[in-house]
Design a protein around this motif. Structure first.
Motif, short mmCIF file in Angstrom:
data_model
loop_
_atom_site.label_atom_id
_atom_site.label_comp_id
_atom_site.label_asym_id
_atom_site.label_seq_id
_atom_site.Cartn_x
_atom_site.Cartn_y
_atom_site.Cartn_z
N ARG A 232 1.01 -1.36 -0.40
CA ARG A 232 -0.17 -0.23 0.49
C ARG A 232 1.19 1.31 -0.12
NH1 ARG A 232 -3.24 2.22 2.85
NH2 ARG A 232 -2.74 3.67 4.29
N SER B 80 -4.54 1.99 -8.25
CA SER B 80 -5.35 1.09 -7.36
C SER B 80 -6.17 -0.42 -7.96
CB SER B 80 -6.64 1.33 -6.03
OG SER B 80 -5.38 1.90 -5.70
N PHE C 15 -3.26 -0.79 -2.69
CA PHE C 15 -4.03 0.74 -2.73
C PHE C 15 -3.36 1.40 -2.17
CE2 PHE C 15 -5.31 1.47 2.11
CZ PHE C 15 -5.14 0.02 2.24
#
Length: 243
Positions: free
Chosen positions: A69, A91, A118
């Motif tokens: 992430r 994403s 993400f």
């Protein structure tokens, strides 16, 4: 044109903020930087912080190459909006890549899904962001401030990283070759030990490691908590704060 160089989103064009208020890292420098990071095994599974993110090119390149992430911090509202749009697209790419890898692993008899990669965007000044209470710690930090940021202001930013870093975290600082070596923090707030630098034309990259305190446990990148459901489909909402 700025593009993602390699990984799940390799070749994807990134939107860039209009005007001259941001200074994107060139493809040549990014390619050299990420080659070094991959050699150091600093990307796969890492949690990444991108300060003065602009379009998000550095952090999103890391996401494309396997970071778990990414948090992008950018104060300029128009640039933060562009970074958010890039983060949403990236994403989605990362989520599709993770689903494909999970399907292959399941067919092979095995590993459970550990969540999508993400990206999120924080629309705030870096200095104020770092004064906040850390919600998580990062394995890899990119710092690409304006070249006219003063040495004293940069020292304050580096000192403010303390509680945000995992033990042994890697920090990458991009500066002009005309600026002096930064003053690395050596106080109780955290220690960053320089491990070298690289020059590419007018750009100089500095590398430093967070020094692990005696007895301080590290977090394994192979055992991260899963991201939120559906995170691969949409970037998190920006945590915009009053300026």
């Amino acid at each position: 044109m700025t593009r993602i160089i390699a990984g799940a989103s390799g070749g994807r064009r990134l939107l860039t903020p209009p005007g001259v208020g941001t200074r994107p890292t060139s493809d040549r420098v990014r390619e050299a930087l990420f080659s070094r990071l991959e050699h150091l095994d600093a990307i796969e599974g890492s949690v990444v912080l991108d300060l003065y993110a602009g379009s998000g090119a550095l952090g999103l390149e890391a996401l494309s190459r396997g970071a778990s992430r990414v948090v992008l911090v950018e104060a300029a509202r128009r640039a933060a909006g562009v970074a958010r749009r890039n983060a949403i697209a990236m994403s989605r790419d990362a989520g599709r890549a993770r689903r494909a890898r999970d399907a292959e692993r399941d067919e092979g008899g095995g590993a459970q899904r550990v969540g999508f990669e993400f990206a999120s965007v924080v629309a705030d000044r870096v200095e104020r962001f770092l004064r906040g209470m850390p919600e998580e710690r990062f394995d890899l930090v990119f710092i690409d401030p304006p070249y006219d940021l003063s040495p004293s202001a940069l020292s304050d930013v580096l000192a403010g990283l303390g509680g945000w870093l995992e033990p042994d975290a890697l920090v990458v600082l991009e500066r002009s070759t005309r600026t002096p070596e930064p003053t690395w923090p050596t106080s109780d707030t955290g220690v960053l030990a320089p491990i070298g630098d690289r020059r590419y034309g007018e750009t100089r990259l500095w590398f430093a490691r967070a020094v692990r305190a005696a007895g301080q446990p590290g977090r394994s990148r192979s055992a991260r908590p899963p991201g939120p459901a559906g995170a691969g489909e949409c970037a998190q909402e920006a945590r915009s704060q009053p300026r």
